[in-house]
Design a protein around this motif. Structure first.
Motif, PDB file in Angstrom:
ATOM      1  N   GLY A  33       0.828  -1.079   0.021  1.00 55.22           N
ATOM      2  CA  GLY A  33       0.016  -0.144   0.118  1.00 55.22           C
ATOM      3  C   GLY A  33       0.923   1.230  -0.063  1.00 55.22           C
ATOM      4  O   GLY A  33       1.586   1.497   0.855  1.00 55.22           O
ATOM      5  N   LEU A  34       0.665   2.212  -1.054  1.00 56.27           N
ATOM      6  CA  LEU A  34       1.513   3.179  -1.102  1.00 56.27           C
ATOM      7  C   LEU A  34       0.893   4.499  -1.079  1.00 56.27           C
ATOM      8  O   LEU A  34      -0.345   4.729  -0.916  1.00 56.27           O
ATOM      9  CB  LEU A  34       2.214   3.386  -2.665  1.00 56.27           C
ATOM     10  CG  LEU A  34       3.203   1.962  -2.927  1.00 56.27           C
ATOM     11  CD1 LEU A  34       3.510   2.005  -4.304  1.00 56.27           C
ATOM     12  CD2 LEU A  34       4.277   1.780  -1.718  1.00 56.27           C
ATOM     13  N   PHE A  64      -1.111  -0.777  -4.113  1.00 59.36           N
ATOM     14  CA  PHE A  64      -2.632  -0.026  -4.197  1.00 59.36           C
ATOM     15  C   PHE A  64      -2.304   1.408  -3.457  1.00 59.36           C
ATOM     16  O   PHE A  64      -1.683   1.261  -2.522  1.00 59.36           O
ATOM     17  CB  PHE A  64      -3.655  -0.845  -3.316  1.00 59.36           C
ATOM     18  CG  PHE A  64      -4.080  -2.058  -4.095  1.00 59.36           C
ATOM     19  CD1 PHE A  64      -5.204  -2.095  -5.019  1.00 59.36           C
ATOM     20  CD2 PHE A  64      -3.442  -3.417  -3.789  1.00 59.36           C
ATOM     21  CE1 PHE A  64      -5.817  -3.287  -5.566  1.00 59.36           C
ATOM     22  CE2 PHE A  64      -4.078  -4.647  -4.481  1.00 59.36           C
ATOM     23  CZ  PHE A  64      -5.049  -4.151  -5.387  1.00 59.36           C
ATOM     24  N   ASN A  65      -2.542   2.215  -4.289  1.00 55.81           N
ATOM     25  CA  ASN A  65      -2.212   3.763  -3.517  1.00 55.81           C
ATOM     26  C   ASN A  65      -3.435   4.082  -2.964  1.00 55.81           C
ATOM     27  O   ASN A  65      -4.599   3.550  -3.292  1.00 55.81           O
ATOM     28  CB  ASN A  65      -2.072   4.625  -4.800  1.00 55.81           C
ATOM     29  CG  ASN A  65      -0.634   4.907  -5.147  1.00 55.81           C
ATOM     30  OD1 ASN A  65      -0.138   4.234  -5.440  1.00 55.81           O
ATOM     31  ND2 ASN A  65      -0.133   5.934  -4.282  1.00 55.81           N
ATOM     32  N   LEU A  66      -3.118   4.806  -1.662  1.00 56.09           N
ATOM     33  CA  LEU A  66      -4.212   5.246  -0.719  1.00 56.09           C
ATOM     34  C   LEU A  66      -5.261   6.003  -1.501  1.00 56.09           C
ATOM     35  O   LEU A  66      -6.614   6.033  -1.001  1.00 56.09           O
ATOM     36  CB  LEU A  66      -3.568   6.096   0.386  1.00 56.09           C
ATOM     37  CG  LEU A  66      -2.800   5.475   1.430  1.00 56.09           C
ATOM     38  CD1 LEU A  66      -2.212   6.400   2.058  1.00 56.09           C
ATOM     39  CD2 LEU A  66      -3.711   4.599   2.265  1.00 56.09           C
ATOM     40  N   ASP A  67      -4.920   6.937  -2.267  1.00 56.25           N
ATOM     41  CA  ASP A  67      -6.073   8.068  -2.731  1.00 56.25           C
ATOM     42  C   ASP A  67      -5.523   8.525  -4.046  1.00 56.25           C
ATOM     43  O   ASP A  67      -4.714   8.538  -4.469  1.00 56.25           O
ATOM     44  CB  ASP A  67      -6.150   9.024  -1.877  1.00 56.25           C
ATOM     45  CG  ASP A  67      -4.751   9.426  -1.029  1.00 56.25           C
ATOM     46  OD1 ASP A  67      -3.579   9.421  -1.861  1.00 56.25           O
ATOM     47  OD2 ASP A  67      -4.644   9.685   0.077  1.00 56.25           O
ATOM     48  N   GLU A  68      -6.713   9.241  -4.581  1.00 52.94           N
ATOM     49  CA  GLU A  68      -6.690  10.224  -5.871  1.00 52.94           C
ATOM     50  C   GLU A  68      -7.305  11.511  -5.776  1.00 52.94           C
ATOM     51  O   GLU A  68      -8.638  11.087  -5.290  1.00 52.94           O
ATOM     52  CB  GLU A  68      -6.806   9.302  -6.959  1.00 52.94           C
ATOM     53  CG  GLU A  68      -6.637   9.955  -8.310  1.00 52.94           C
ATOM     54  CD  GLU A  68      -5.421  10.828  -8.659  1.00 52.94           C
ATOM     55  OE1 GLU A  68      -5.076  11.542  -8.285  1.00 52.94           O
ATOM     56  OE2 GLU A  68      -4.624   9.855  -9.437  1.00 52.94           O
ATOM     57  N   ILE A 180     -10.999  10.576  -3.978  1.00 50.01           N
ATOM     58  CA  ILE A 180     -11.451   8.961  -3.492  1.00 50.01           C
ATOM     59  C   ILE A 180     -10.174   8.905  -2.679  1.00 50.01           C
ATOM     60  O   ILE A 180      -9.152   8.802  -2.800  1.00 50.01           O
ATOM     61  CB  ILE A 180     -11.313   8.334  -4.724  1.00 50.01           C
ATOM     62  CG1 ILE A 180     -12.521   8.674  -5.446  1.00 50.01           C
ATOM     63  CG2 ILE A 180     -11.464   6.817  -4.370  1.00 50.01           C
ATOM     64  CD1 ILE A 180     -12.589   7.870  -6.921  1.00 50.01           C
ATOM     65  N   THR A 181     -10.474   7.962  -1.309  1.00 50.50           N
ATOM     66  CA  THR A 181      -9.418   7.580  -0.427  1.00 50.50           C
ATOM     67  C   THR A 181      -9.919   6.008  -0.027  1.00 50.50           C
ATOM     68  O   THR A 181     -10.895   5.855   0.111  1.00 50.50           O
ATOM     69  CB  THR A 181      -9.543   8.588   0.743  1.00 50.50           C
ATOM     70  OG1 THR A 181      -8.304   8.313   1.268  1.00 50.50           O
ATOM     71  CG2 THR A 181     -10.563   8.622   1.518  1.00 50.50           C
TER      72      THR A 181
END
Length: 242
Positions: A33-34, A64-68, A180-181
């Motif tokens: 998780g990045l 998988f990234n935390l958010d965008e 989105i988080t």
């Protein structure tokens, strides 16, 4: 919770990268998780060096990234997909199809949240989650509130969060108002969490998050309930800890 304080950022970066590289060396198909922002950049730079020296390969890993942000084109210089490509993915051997960042331009954002959670579920469990810490105690974009969402969701960004991120844009007017988080529940399911914090301006919130009351007013304080958290601080960020 294992709290480590470093005299130099170079030491912090090397230790952080070493933890991640060791995991991938022992478990090549690790799920990572990045996080984005300025905090993890030095760690990513060290990971790139380790890859270039042939000490670690990411070709079987998944991220998988935390958010965008919502509403920024994917190729916008401040989108988190662009950030991850430029700061890490383009410099290591991970196939881009094994890297995941929420789509802030999805036609149906609620469905995007559900689909992201489904991908996380199908990947079993995040082996290691990297986190930064917001000035108001947010992790990911989980802002202080009376209650917190467990799964991936849409969030209205607090004005203080937008102001903190305005330095990456021409003005605060360009900073998106929504994102989105990944939810706090998903974050806390990770087998291991690395919280990285730098700078004296974060010292007060570090103290509240790590040694204060566990409360949704400081989302990072919920990390106190996790059995395997490593905190990496520079000496300024750790300056108010007892």
């Amino acid at each position: 919770m294992n709290i480590l304080t470093f005299e130099t950022n170079e030491e912090l970066n090397e230790v952080g990268a070493g933890i991640i590289a060791s995991l991938v060396q022992t478990k090549p198909n690790a799920v990572l998780g990045l996080a984005t922002g300025s905090t993890p950049i030095g760690i990513y730079e060290e990971l790139i060096k380790l890859y270039q020296k042939g000490r670690v390969s990411f070709k079987h890993a998944t991220t998988f990234n935390l958010d965008e942000y919502i509403g920024l084109p994917e190729d916008h210089p401040e989108s988190y997909r662009t950030f991850m490509n430029e700061k890490l993915f383009n410099h290591i051997d991970i196939p881009l199809e094994q890297t995941h960042v929420p789509n802030g331009n999805a036609a149906d954002l609620e469905k995007e949240c559900r689909d992201y959670d489904d991908m996380l579920t199908n990947s079993k469990q995040i082996d290691l989650q990297i986190l930064g810490l917001g000035h108001n105690g947010h992790i990911g974009f989980n802002e202080p509130d009376q209650s917190l969402n467990s799964g991936t969701h849409i969030v209205q960004l607090k004005e203080e969060t937008r102001k903190a991120n305005a330095r990456f844009f021409n003005s605060i007017d360009e900073v998106p108002t929504q994102a989105i988080t990944m939810g706090v529940g998903t974050i806390l399911k990770a087998k291991m969490i690395i919280l990285v914090v730098r700078g004296a301006e974060k010292a007060a919130i570090v103290q509240r998050a790590l040694q204060g009351a566990i409360t949704t007013d400081v989302p990072a304080s919920l990390l106190q309930t996790h059995p395997n958290v490593v905190v990496l601080l520079d000496k300024e960020a750790g300056g108010m800890l007892s």
